[in-house]
Scaffold this motif. Structure first.
Motif, PDB file in Angstrom:
ATOM      1  N   PRO A   1       7.879   1.895  -7.803  1.00  0.00           N
ATOM      2  CA  PRO A   1       6.700   2.747  -8.010  1.00  0.00           C
ATOM      3  C   PRO A   1       7.032   4.218  -7.765  1.00  0.00           C
ATOM      4  N   ASP A   2       6.386   5.097  -8.515  1.00  0.00           N
ATOM      5  CA  ASP A   2       6.677   6.526  -8.441  1.00  0.00           C
ATOM      6  C   ASP A   2       6.483   7.087  -7.036  1.00  0.00           C
ATOM      7  N   SER A   3       5.500   6.580  -6.304  1.00  0.00           N
ATOM      8  CA  SER A   3       5.171   7.145  -4.990  1.00  0.00           C
ATOM      9  C   SER A   3       6.255   6.903  -3.947  1.00  0.00           C
ATOM     10  N   ILE A   4       7.154   5.938  -4.171  1.00  0.00           N
ATOM     11  CA  ILE A   4       8.244   5.683  -3.217  1.00  0.00           C
ATOM     12  C   ILE A   4       9.613   5.807  -3.897  1.00  0.00           C
ATOM     13  N   LYS A   5       9.610   6.387  -5.097  1.00  0.00           N
ATOM     14  CA  LYS A   5      10.872   6.555  -5.817  1.00  0.00           C
ATOM     15  C   LYS A   5      11.602   7.770  -5.270  1.00  0.00           C
ATOM     16  N   LEU A   6      12.936   7.632  -5.156  1.00  0.00           N
ATOM     17  CA  LEU A   6      13.784   8.709  -4.666  1.00  0.00           C
ATOM     18  C   LEU A   6      14.923   8.942  -5.652  1.00  0.00           C
ATOM     19  N   PRO A   7      15.564  10.104  -5.599  1.00  0.00           N
ATOM     20  CA  PRO A   7      16.721  10.335  -6.469  1.00  0.00           C
ATOM     21  C   PRO A   7      17.789   9.257  -6.267  1.00  0.00           C
ATOM     22  N   GLU A   8      18.452   8.881  -7.344  1.00  0.00           N
ATOM     23  CA  GLU A   8      19.441   7.811  -7.275  1.00  0.00           C
ATOM     24  C   GLU A   8      20.574   8.125  -6.304  1.00  0.00           C
ATOM     25  N   SER A   9      20.829   9.400  -6.083  1.00  0.00           N
ATOM     26  CA  SER A   9      21.922   9.796  -5.191  1.00  0.00           C
ATOM     27  C   SER A   9      21.560   9.681  -3.712  1.00  0.00           C
TER      28      SER A   9
ATOM     29  N   ASN B   1       6.294  10.544   3.624  1.00  0.00           N
ATOM     30  CA  ASN B   1       5.914  11.447   2.546  1.00  0.00           C
ATOM     31  C   ASN B   1       5.589  10.695   1.264  1.00  0.00           C
ATOM     32  N   GLY B   2       5.643   9.372   1.328  1.00  0.00           N
ATOM     33  CA  GLY B   2       5.260   8.538   0.198  1.00  0.00           C
ATOM     34  C   GLY B   2       5.013   7.113   0.669  1.00  0.00           C
ATOM     35  N   TYR B   3       4.104   6.448   0.023  1.00  0.00           N
ATOM     36  CA  TYR B   3       3.822   5.053   0.388  1.00  0.00           C
ATOM     37  C   TYR B   3       3.206   4.324  -0.796  1.00  0.00           C
ATOM     38  N   HIS B   4       3.338   3.010  -0.777  1.00  0.00           N
ATOM     39  CA  HIS B   4       2.781   2.184  -1.850  1.00  0.00           C
ATOM     40  C   HIS B   4       2.239   0.886  -1.254  1.00  0.00           C
ATOM     41  N   LEU B   5       0.958   0.645  -1.460  1.00  0.00           N
ATOM     42  CA  LEU B   5       0.314  -0.586  -1.021  1.00  0.00           C
ATOM     43  C   LEU B   5       0.441  -1.610  -2.140  1.00  0.00           C
ATOM     44  N   TRP B   6       1.004  -2.771  -1.827  1.00  0.00           N
ATOM     45  CA  TRP B   6       1.292  -3.763  -2.854  1.00  0.00           C
ATOM     46  C   TRP B   6       0.110  -4.691  -3.103  1.00  0.00           C
ATOM     47  N   LYS B   7      -0.017  -5.072  -4.334  1.00  0.00           N
ATOM     48  CA  LYS B   7      -1.122  -5.927  -4.758  1.00  0.00           C
ATOM     49  C   LYS B   7      -0.983  -7.332  -4.181  1.00  0.00           C
ATOM     50  N   GLU B   8      -2.104  -7.868  -3.727  1.00  0.00           N
ATOM     51  CA  GLU B   8      -2.131  -9.259  -3.282  1.00  0.00           C
ATOM     52  C   GLU B   8      -2.348 -10.152  -4.498  1.00  0.00           C
ATOM     53  N   ILE B   9      -1.534 -11.168  -4.641  1.00  0.00           N
ATOM     54  CA  ILE B   9      -1.656 -12.082  -5.777  1.00  0.00           C
ATOM     55  C   ILE B   9      -1.896 -13.497  -5.254  1.00  0.00           C
TER      56      ILE B   9
ATOM     57  N   THR C   1       2.611  11.417  -0.737  1.00  0.00           N
ATOM     58  CA  THR C   1       1.849  10.745  -1.775  1.00  0.00           C
ATOM     59  C   THR C   1       1.637   9.311  -1.406  1.00  0.00           C
ATOM     60  N   GLY C   2       0.673   8.696  -2.018  1.00  0.00           N
ATOM     61  CA  GLY C   2       0.436   7.289  -1.779  1.00  0.00           C
ATOM     62  C   GLY C   2      -0.138   6.634  -2.997  1.00  0.00           C
ATOM     63  N   SER C   3       0.005   5.344  -3.043  1.00  0.00           N
ATOM     64  CA  SER C   3      -0.581   4.602  -4.158  1.00  0.00           C
ATOM     65  C   SER C   3      -0.959   3.223  -3.682  1.00  0.00           C
ATOM     66  N   ARG C   4      -1.874   2.634  -4.387  1.00  0.00           N
ATOM     67  CA  ARG C   4      -2.260   1.264  -4.107  1.00  0.00           C
ATOM     68  C   ARG C   4      -2.665   0.616  -5.414  1.00  0.00           C
ATOM     69  N   ASN C   5      -2.746  -0.709  -5.409  1.00  0.00           N
ATOM     70  CA  ASN C   5      -3.112  -1.422  -6.624  1.00  0.00           C
ATOM     71  C   ASN C   5      -4.546  -1.121  -7.012  1.00  0.00           C
TER      72      ASN C   5
END
Length: 201
Positions: free
Chosen positions: A21-29, A137-145, A196-200
């Motif tokens: 997810p974009d909110s926890i994505k970091l440069p590949e390096s 500085n970034g977080y992502h809440l994952w969807k419950e399935i 930043t943050g994101s959630r489902n």
């Protein structure tokens, strides 16, 4: 040709399900130390970028932000915690701003990126515990399935001919139902260069 098309379609499907997810994505390096490395020699990792995830154990909104305490689990390739019956420990994440405890509630899976601050003394029940701390500085809440239907293309080893062309495999469609699952990626996010943050949805 037909077999190649099926393989290509399957690869595209897998790629779409495994992106970070974009909110926890970091440069590949970016070099990300493992949780166990940070715990073993915390002084060597202060100020470094980390990506930790787990299951929310406690959440507390303070005047200056929100404290989230988590049971840590290793991350899958796309950043989701791989929840199991065994954990290497706990950590704390400090987030600027308000996180609603009814949304970010106990038991939900979440992943943070941020800077490792050091070890903070606290307790788990009455037991003294040293928590690795990150300033998020970034977080992502994952969807419950609860239930997910998985469709896939399988190749059955049964040779056949089409227009005088020989194919060694016969493709067929397989439908699988997974019940009470805990996997699945959430939805949109934001850049991780600032908080930043994101959630489902």
């Amino acid at each position: 040709m037909l077999v190649r098309i099926f393989f290509f379609t399957a690869l595209l499907s897998l790629a779409g399900c495994s992106s970070v997810p974009d909110s926890i994505k970091l440069p590949e390096s970016t070099s990300l130390p493992a949780f166990e490395q940070v715990v073993a020699i915390p002084e060597n990792h202060k100020g470094k970028m980390v990506r930790f995830g787990g299951v929310i154990a406690e959440i507390e909104n303070k005047e200056q932000g929100t404290l989230v305490e988590l049971v840590q689990f290793p991350l899958k390739s796309y950043g989701r915690p791989l929840v199991s019956d065994d954990s290497p420990g706990r950590f704390r994440a400090y987030v600027k701003g308000f996180l609603d405890p009814m949304v970010y509630k106990k038991g939900r899976s979440i992943t943070f990126t941020g800077t490792f601050r050091g070890i903070e003394e606290g307790t788990v029940g009455e037991h003294k515990y040293g928590f690795p701390v990150i300033d998020a500085n970034g977080y992502h809440l994952w969807k419950e399935i609860k239930e997910v239907e998985v469709s896939s293309i399988q190749l059955w080893h049964h040779p056949f001919w089409i227009n005088h062309t020989y194919y060694p495999f016969y493709p067929y469609h397989q439908r699988v139902i997974i019940r009470n699952g805990r996997d699945g990626a959430g939805a949109k996010g934001g850049a991780a260069t600032k908080e930043t943050g994101s959630r489902n949805q």
